[in-house]
Write a protein that holds these residues in place. Structure first.
Motif, short mmCIF file in Angstrom:
data_model
loop_
_atom_site.label_atom_id
_atom_site.label_comp_id
_atom_site.label_asym_id
_atom_site.label_seq_id
_atom_site.Cartn_x
_atom_site.Cartn_y
_atom_site.Cartn_z
N SER A 153 22.59 -70.69 9.00
CA SER A 153 21.87 -69.85 8.04
C SER A 153 22.67 -68.61 7.66
CB SER A 153 20.52 -69.44 8.62
OG SER A 153 20.70 -68.67 9.80
N TYR A 154 23.94 -68.60 8.00
CA TYR A 154 24.80 -67.45 7.74
C TYR A 154 25.75 -67.73 6.59
CZ TYR A 154 23.71 -64.95 12.11
OH TYR A 154 23.09 -64.24 13.11
N SER A 155 25.92 -66.75 5.73
CA SER A 155 27.08 -66.75 4.84
C SER A 155 28.26 -66.27 5.67
CB SER A 155 26.86 -65.82 3.66
OG SER A 155 25.89 -66.35 2.80
N MET A 156 29.41 -66.92 5.46
CA MET A 156 30.59 -66.63 6.25
C MET A 156 31.76 -66.28 5.32
SD MET A 156 29.57 -67.05 9.38
CE MET A 156 31.14 -67.06 10.25
N CYS B 51 37.39 -63.34 10.45
CA CYS B 51 36.20 -63.98 9.92
C CYS B 51 35.01 -63.06 10.16
CB CYS B 51 35.97 -65.36 10.52
SG CYS B 51 35.57 -65.41 12.28
N ALA B 52 34.03 -63.20 9.31
CA ALA B 52 32.85 -62.36 9.36
C ALA B 52 31.63 -63.16 8.93
CB ALA B 52 33.03 -61.14 8.46
N GLY B 53 30.47 -62.77 9.43
CA GLY B 53 29.26 -63.49 9.10
C GLY B 53 28.07 -62.57 8.90
N ARG B 54 27.15 -63.04 8.05
CA ARG B 54 25.92 -62.31 7.83
C ARG B 54 24.79 -63.31 7.61
NH1 ARG B 54 23.89 -61.68 2.90
NH2 ARG B 54 23.05 -59.61 3.39
N ALA B 55 23.62 -63.01 8.12
CA ALA B 55 22.47 -63.89 7.92
C ALA B 55 22.04 -63.83 6.47
CB ALA B 55 21.33 -63.46 8.83
N GLY B 56 21.74 -65.00 5.90
CA GLY B 56 21.28 -65.04 4.53
C GLY B 56 22.21 -65.82 3.63
N ALA B 57 21.71 -66.12 2.44
CA ALA B 57 22.42 -67.02 1.53
C ALA B 57 23.29 -66.32 0.50
CB ALA B 57 21.41 -67.91 0.80
N ARG B 58 23.17 -65.02 0.38
CA ARG B 58 23.96 -64.32 -0.63
C ARG B 58 25.44 -64.33 -0.24
NH1 ARG B 58 21.62 -58.53 -1.33
NH2 ARG B 58 23.04 -58.51 -3.12
N ILE B 59 26.29 -64.63 -1.18
CA ILE B 59 27.73 -64.59 -0.90
C ILE B 59 28.26 -63.27 -1.43
CG2 ILE B 59 28.09 -67.07 -0.75
CD1 ILE B 59 29.07 -67.06 -3.64
N LEU B 60 28.71 -62.43 -0.51
CA LEU B 60 29.08 -61.06 -0.82
C LEU B 60 30.52 -60.79 -0.42
CD1 LEU B 60 25.80 -59.42 0.51
CD2 LEU B 60 26.36 -59.96 -1.87
N ARG B 61 31.14 -59.85 -1.11
CA ARG B 61 32.55 -59.54 -0.87
C ARG B 61 32.77 -58.23 -0.14
NH1 ARG B 61 34.50 -59.70 -6.91
NH2 ARG B 61 32.34 -59.11 -7.21
N GLU B 62 31.70 -57.45 0.04
CA GLU B 62 31.87 -56.13 0.63
C GLU B 62 31.84 -56.21 2.15
OE1 GLU B 62 29.65 -56.94 -1.63
OE2 GLU B 62 30.43 -55.96 -3.42
N VAL C 224 25.82 -63.15 17.04
CA VAL C 224 26.76 -64.25 17.03
C VAL C 224 28.15 -63.71 17.35
CG1 VAL C 224 27.14 -64.04 14.54
CG2 VAL C 224 27.63 -66.19 15.69
N GLN C 225 28.88 -64.45 18.18
CA GLN C 225 30.25 -64.10 18.49
C GLN C 225 31.20 -65.01 17.70
OE1 GLN C 225 28.02 -64.66 21.40
NE2 GLN C 225 27.54 -62.53 20.97
N LEU C 226 32.25 -64.42 17.15
CA LEU C 226 33.19 -65.15 16.31
C LEU C 226 34.60 -65.05 16.89
CD1 LEU C 226 31.91 -63.87 12.84
CD2 LEU C 226 31.30 -66.00 13.99
N VAL C 227 35.30 -66.17 16.94
CA VAL C 227 36.66 -66.20 17.45
C VAL C 227 37.55 -66.97 16.48
CG1 VAL C 227 38.18 -66.89 19.33
CG2 VAL C 227 35.88 -66.07 19.83
N GLU C 228 38.56 -66.29 15.95
CA GLU C 228 39.50 -66.92 15.04
C GLU C 228 40.66 -67.56 15.81
OE1 GLU C 228 38.23 -62.91 13.16
OE2 GLU C 228 38.81 -63.70 15.12
N SER C 229 41.23 -68.59 15.22
CA SER C 229 42.43 -69.23 15.77
C SER C 229 43.19 -69.89 14.64
CB SER C 229 42.06 -70.24 16.84
OG SER C 229 41.27 -71.28 16.30
N GLY C 230 44.41 -70.30 14.93
CA GLY C 230 45.19 -71.04 13.96
C GLY C 230 46.27 -70.25 13.26
N GLY C 231 46.33 -68.96 13.52
CA GLY C 231 47.38 -68.15 12.91
C GLY C 231 48.74 -68.48 13.49
N GLY C 232 49.77 -67.94 12.86
CA GLY C 232 51.11 -68.17 13.34
C GLY C 232 52.15 -67.75 12.33
N LEU C 233 53.39 -68.18 12.59
CA LEU C 233 54.52 -67.88 11.71
C LEU C 233 54.84 -69.12 10.88
CD1 LEU C 233 56.92 -66.10 10.82
CD2 LEU C 233 58.17 -67.01 12.81
#
Length: 124
Positions: A31-34, A96-107, A2-11
């Motif tokens: 099916s990804y935790s994000m 932003c980051a993603g991983r397949a699966g339902a576990r919500i992880l902080r690492e 999966v490719q991820l693209v962030e937007s919306g940042g600014g000053l």
């Protein structure tokens, strides 16, 4: 992959608001935790927030809890981070980051898919 693209940042001034988006392509993220991470100048990248695949579970870093809201729209294959009452210490590149699966992880090492980041700068 999966490719991820962030937007919306600014000053923005302290006390203001921003909404970041993370658009996914190449594969559905339903099916990804994000998660969102951030990296301030001279500091290590840190966890901000995470959301389960269907949005039923979320978890926040203590530093943003009550001010930031993570959400997602699986129909649009997009995740969001609403940021209110911004502080100068929120200044960072947000990833932003993603991983397949339902576990919500902080690492960070648990997430194989990453975007390039979007800069958020909060002035005092």
């Amino acid at each position: 992959q999966v490719q991820l693209v962030e937007s919306g940042g600014g000053l923005v001034q302290a006390g203001g608001s921003l909404r970041l988006s993370c658009a996914a392509s190449g594969r559905t993220i339903s099916s990804y935790s994000m998660a969102w991470f951030r990296q301030a100048p001279g500091k290590e990248r840190e966890f901000v927030a995470v959301i389960s695949p269907i949005g039923g579970s979320t978890y926040y870093a203590d530093s943003v809890r009550g001010r930031f809201t993570i959400s997602r729209d699986n129909a649009e294959n997009t995740m969001y981070l609403g940021m209110n009452t911004l502080k100068p210490e929120d200044t960072a590149v947000y990833f932003c980051a993603g991983r397949a699966g339902a576990r919500i992880l902080r690492e960070q090492y648990e997430y194989p898919n990453w975007g390039q980041g979007t800069q958020v700068t909060v002035s005092s």
